[in-house]
Design a protein around this motif. Structure first.
Motif, PDB file in Angstrom:
ATOM      1  N   GLY A 194       0.829  -1.220   0.000  1.00 33.86           N
ATOM      2  CA  GLY A 194       0.000   0.000   0.000  1.00 33.86           C
ATOM      3  C   GLY A 194       0.853   1.256   0.000  1.00 33.86           C
ATOM      4  O   GLY A 194       0.559   2.213  -0.721  1.00 33.86           O
ATOM      5  N   ALA A 195       1.921   1.249   0.802  1.00 32.60           N
ATOM      6  CA  ALA A 195       2.780   2.438   0.877  1.00 32.60           C
ATOM      7  C   ALA A 195       3.519   2.658  -0.443  1.00 32.60           C
ATOM      8  O   ALA A 195       3.587   3.789  -0.947  1.00 32.60           O
ATOM      9  CB  ALA A 195       3.774   2.295   2.017  1.00 32.60           C
ATOM     10  N   ALA A 196       4.029   1.572  -1.013  1.00 40.82           N
ATOM     11  CA  ALA A 196       4.743   1.705  -2.301  1.00 40.82           C
ATOM     12  C   ALA A 196       3.790   2.213  -3.373  1.00 40.82           C
ATOM     13  O   ALA A 196       4.106   3.156  -4.121  1.00 40.82           O
ATOM     14  CB  ALA A 196       5.342   0.357  -2.696  1.00 40.82           C
ATOM     15  N   VAL A 237       2.812   5.943  -2.626  1.00 37.91           N
ATOM     16  CA  VAL A 237       3.849   6.937  -2.957  1.00 37.91           C
ATOM     17  C   VAL A 237       3.966   7.090  -4.477  1.00 37.91           C
ATOM     18  O   VAL A 237       3.973   8.217  -5.009  1.00 37.91           O
ATOM     19  CB  VAL A 237       5.209   6.515  -2.347  1.00 37.91           C
ATOM     20  CG1 VAL A 237       6.332   7.375  -2.896  1.00 37.91           C
ATOM     21  CG2 VAL A 237       5.166   6.615  -0.828  1.00 37.91           C
ATOM     22  N   LEU A 238       4.023   5.940  -5.160  1.00 36.28           N
ATOM     23  CA  LEU A 238       4.120   6.014  -6.630  1.00 36.28           C
ATOM     24  C   LEU A 238       2.855   6.654  -7.216  1.00 36.28           C
ATOM     25  O   LEU A 238       2.922   7.436  -8.174  1.00 36.28           O
ATOM     26  CB  LEU A 238       4.324   4.617  -7.211  1.00 36.28           C
ATOM     27  CG  LEU A 238       5.678   3.964  -6.904  1.00 36.28           C
ATOM     28  CD1 LEU A 238       5.713   2.517  -7.394  1.00 36.28           C
ATOM     29  CD2 LEU A 238       6.815   4.752  -7.553  1.00 36.28           C
ATOM     30  N   GLY A 239       1.703   6.301  -6.617  1.00 34.85           N
ATOM     31  CA  GLY A 239       0.434   6.854  -7.101  1.00 34.85           C
ATOM     32  C   GLY A 239       0.358   8.361  -6.893  1.00 34.85           C
ATOM     33  O   GLY A 239      -0.135   9.092  -7.758  1.00 34.85           O
ATOM     34  N   VAL A 260      -1.295   8.929  -0.040  1.00 33.99           N
ATOM     35  CA  VAL A 260      -0.417   7.875   0.499  1.00 33.99           C
ATOM     36  C   VAL A 260      -1.056   7.250   1.742  1.00 33.99           C
ATOM     37  O   VAL A 260      -1.157   6.019   1.857  1.00 33.99           O
ATOM     38  CB  VAL A 260       0.974   8.452   0.839  1.00 33.99           C
ATOM     39  CG1 VAL A 260       1.837   7.385   1.502  1.00 33.99           C
ATOM     40  CG2 VAL A 260       1.662   8.967  -0.427  1.00 33.99           C
ATOM     41  N   LEU A 261      -1.501   8.110   2.660  1.00 36.68           N
ATOM     42  CA  LEU A 261      -2.090   7.604   3.904  1.00 36.68           C
ATOM     43  C   LEU A 261      -3.361   6.800   3.620  1.00 36.68           C
ATOM     44  O   LEU A 261      -3.601   5.754   4.235  1.00 36.68           O
ATOM     45  CB  LEU A 261      -2.398   8.770   4.855  1.00 36.68           C
ATOM     46  CG  LEU A 261      -1.178   9.530   5.382  1.00 36.68           C
ATOM     47  CD1 LEU A 261      -1.613  10.685   6.280  1.00 36.68           C
ATOM     48  CD2 LEU A 261      -0.259   8.600   6.158  1.00 36.68           C
ATOM     49  N   GLY A 262      -4.159   7.291   2.666  1.00 33.71           N
ATOM     50  CA  GLY A 262      -5.379   6.567   2.291  1.00 33.71           C
ATOM     51  C   GLY A 262      -5.058   5.200   1.714  1.00 33.71           C
ATOM     52  O   GLY A 262      -5.719   4.202   2.039  1.00 33.71           O
TER      53      GLY A 262
END
Lengths: 240, 443
Positions: free
Chosen positions: B365-367, B370-372, B413-415
């Motif tokens: 999710g974090a990767a 961040v990329l998103g 990112v948090l979402g």
């Protein structure tokens, strides 16, 4: 193979092996027409520091008995005590704690975590046993040296032979100095030479640590090495 | 099992299936990127529309006139006035002290005779074939031009007059209309000159009418009127015209000579939500106001609906993507059931296994988040540049791309991480509840 004394491993283990007392142990799987009565009143005693070979045909319940003694399952009926502790009363974290403190497992399929190196597999077991991080690497290296694999510490299981993987698994089983070592067909996937090496290693380490060793096997030659043998037939134990 | 051990297991396990992990991360990246891009674009569009509603200046601008309010319709968007009432410095100070007031700018308008001076490019001949503009009467609107952002005007061409210039003027599109200049080409009016005559009536037994004539060059064209007049000049200019008018002693229109230092004010509220409150405060002080608050409020409601729809589309995309995480983790649980059993056999607790799988979900999710976020910001910038180019080509104001919505990116990112944790909960629970018995063979 050079023999070395195992370095101290906090918390300090209790001396000697654990005794096992089983009376009228019954266990079944499934329900209705699919119900399988695997154990039908097993009675068995293993003295502390003893070495028992448990044999029987496929489906006789050897692995189930091993799982019950090792705390992988809870007994359904009957008495099962290890060093006087009634395993039927343990559940959840208490059962995990029992496995972590008292039992070491050696599996036919080795059971190593494939994504970790040999040293990391041992460090993980030491971490679960509560060994401080700073002491883990040295302890893992010493254990690997004890099983003759000091040069393979950085290799993953897929890069080791079957015999080497089983030696790593034995080192891991002994990492927290268990008082009860349970081996489920430890040579089932090994050739003759590797089998002999693994059995010698198990017996030597048992003798050095004083732990109780129970080996489940099909192989009569493996069973013959144990001073005491028992056979499971029709869900009941017959002492050989 | 320590957090560090769980993290190592999670990272190594993800790398064991690199293609599956990469595809899952790509799905989350696309979902998160779409959410960030749609939300950012919607936000930029909202700003643009609100900016248009504010006609180039602050949408929260309120016009105050030197008159009492019409108590029967205090909340109307249209100006409704009662009796005249002077807007003096005391009133300005009182309004400035009112809550939620950001700025107060004085406006002073004076009547003038206007003579556009030929030649004027782009002017079409009238019905009689004449291309000489006819003189007419209008008002000069003086304002403090040192803070143009506080004035509700859009500059269509050129610039505003220098702050204290007495020879520069900005005209509205109304002037271009009068001169039949195409308002799509306002540049045609730049550089032309206008002769202004401020009237003075000398009172006495014989009425003498005189003019204070001055010439100003058109330096800018604006889209709206700050006051009731087509000519925007510095405040100094109208103050001089007012002094000249009063010095005669009589009103040119036969009425009472003006006494109010300001004919109006431009009051800017701290934000759109406070326009109503500020108007109410000014009404209590005894002055009439006008502001497009009902129009703005209605438009804001519609914009909010659009924001919800766009955000919903992005959220659905992200939810579908994180369901991919759940699917990948469920497959991993199936693959690793024996490994999980072994870990439990050597002492791992249920929560250790739970942590291992939740960390895998968090990492993916974090990767992806961040990329998103990076993808979303890039898409926003590209779309913004294309739209900006189109607007400028159409002769409209471009959109401001200067501010990167870091807060929105962080929320993306948090979402993504939060949704990934939710998606990973079921597989992680399933893994944690696998029996340790799976470590050994059957029976």
């Amino acid at each position: 193979m050079e023999r070395r004394a195992l370095p101290p491993c906090p918390p300090a283990p209790s001396p000697g092996g654990a005794s096992v007392r089983i009376r009228g142990l019954e266990h079944e799987y499934g329900s209705g027409a699919r119900r399988v009565h695997v154990l039908r009143g097993v009675d068995l005693d293993v003295e502390g520091g003893g070495h028992l070979a448990l044999t029987g045909r496929s489906g006789a319940g050897k692995s189930t008995l091993l799982a019950l003694v090792g705390g992988l399952e809870r007994p359904q009926q009957g008495e099962l005590r290890v060093d006087g502790e009634d395993l039927s009363l343990l559940r959840g974290d208490a059962l995990s704690g029992y496995r972590r403190r008292t039992v070491g497992f050696v599996f036919q399929h080795f059971g190593l975590v494939q994504v970790l190196t040999a040293r990391e597999n041992l460090e993980l077991a030491l971490s679960l046993a509560g060994v401080p991080r700073a002491a883990r690497a040295a302890r893992a290296d010493a254990l690997l040296a004890e099983v003759g694999l000091e040069g393979r510490a950085g290799h993953r299981p897929g890069e080791l032979s079957g015999g080497e993987q089983q030696r790593v698994a034995i080192a891991r089983a002994l990492a927290h100095r268990p008082r009860l070592l349970l081996a489920d067909e430890p040579t089932g996937n090994l050739d003759e030479e590797a089998s002999a090496m693994v059995l010698e290693l198990l017996e030597r380490l048992r003798a050095e640590s004083g732990c109780t060793l129970v080996v489940v096997t099909h192989n009569p030659a493996v069973a013959a090495r144990a001073p005491r043998r028992a056979r499971l037939d029709d869900g009941m134990v017959r002492i050989a | 099992m320590s957090h560090r051990d769980a993290l190592m297991l999670a990272v190594r396990s993800l790398l064991r299936r690199p293609l599956r992990t990469a595809l899952t991360v790509v799905a989350v990246t696309l979902g998160s990127g779409l959410l960030v891009a749609l939300t950012a674009i919607a936000g930029t569009a909202d700003s643009r529309i609100i900016n248009e509603l504010g006609r180039g200046g602050p949408a929260s601008a309120i016009k105050v006139v030197a008159a009492e309010p019409d108590r029967s319709a205090p909340d109307s968007d249209v100006l409704r006035t009662g009796r005249p009432r002077d807007l003096d410095e005391a009133a300005v100070r009182a309004i400035r002290r009112a809550p939620d007031v950001t700025s107060v700018e004085g406006v002073l308008q004076t009547p003038v005779e206007v003579i556009p001076l030929p030649p004027i490019r782009g002017m079409r001949a009238d019905a009689k074939g004449s291309d000489r503009p006819t003189p007419f009467e209008d008002n000069l609107v003086g304002a403090d031009l040192s803070r143009p952002r506080d004035l509700p005007v859009t500059i269509l061409a050129g610039r505003l007059p220098a702050t204290h210039s007495l020879t520069e003027v900005a005209v509205t599109t109304g002037y271009l209309d009068r001169l039949t200049i195409d308002i799509d080409h306002p540049q045609a009016a730049l550089g032309t000159e206008i002769e202004f005559g401020a009237p003075q009536i000398e009172s006495g037994s014989v009425v003498h009418m005189r003019g204070r004539w001055f010439r100003a060059r058109v330096v800018g064209v604006v889209a709206q009127q700050v006051g009731d007049g087509d000519f925007l000049v510095p405040l100094d200019q109208t103050r001089q015209a007012r002094s000249w008018e009063i010095a005669g002693g009589a009103d040119p229109d036969g009425g009472r000579l003006p006494t109010s230092p300001y004919s109006g004010l431009i009051v800017v509220a701290s934000n759109l939500d406070q326009v109503h409150t500020v108007r109410a405060s000014i009404t209590v002080l005894g002055y009439a106001t006008s502001a497009p608050e009902h129009l703005v409020a209605s438009v804001l409601k519609y914009l909010h609906v659009v924001d919800i729809v766009l955000g919903g589309i992005g959220t659905i995309a992200l939810v579908i993507a994180v369901l991919g995480i759940a699917n990948a983790l469920l497959a991993a649980v199936r693959e690793r059931h024996r490994e999980i059993g072994v870990l439990k056999a050597i002492g791992a607790r249920d929560r250790d296994v739970l942590r291992w799988f939740e960390l895998e979900a968090v990492l993916v999710g974090a990767a992806g988040g961040v990329l998103g976020a990076a993808l979303g910001l890039a898409v926003t910038a590209i779309v913004g540049a294309v739209v900006d180019g189109y607007l400028v080509a159409e002769g409209l104001d471009g959109i401001d791309l200067g501010t990167i919505p870091w807060g929105l990116a962080l929320l993306g990112v948090l979402g993504s991480v939060a949704l990934s944790v939710l998606a990973g909960t079921l597989p992680a629970l399933r893994a944690a509840r696998l029996p340790a018995r799976d470590a050994v063979g059957s029976l």
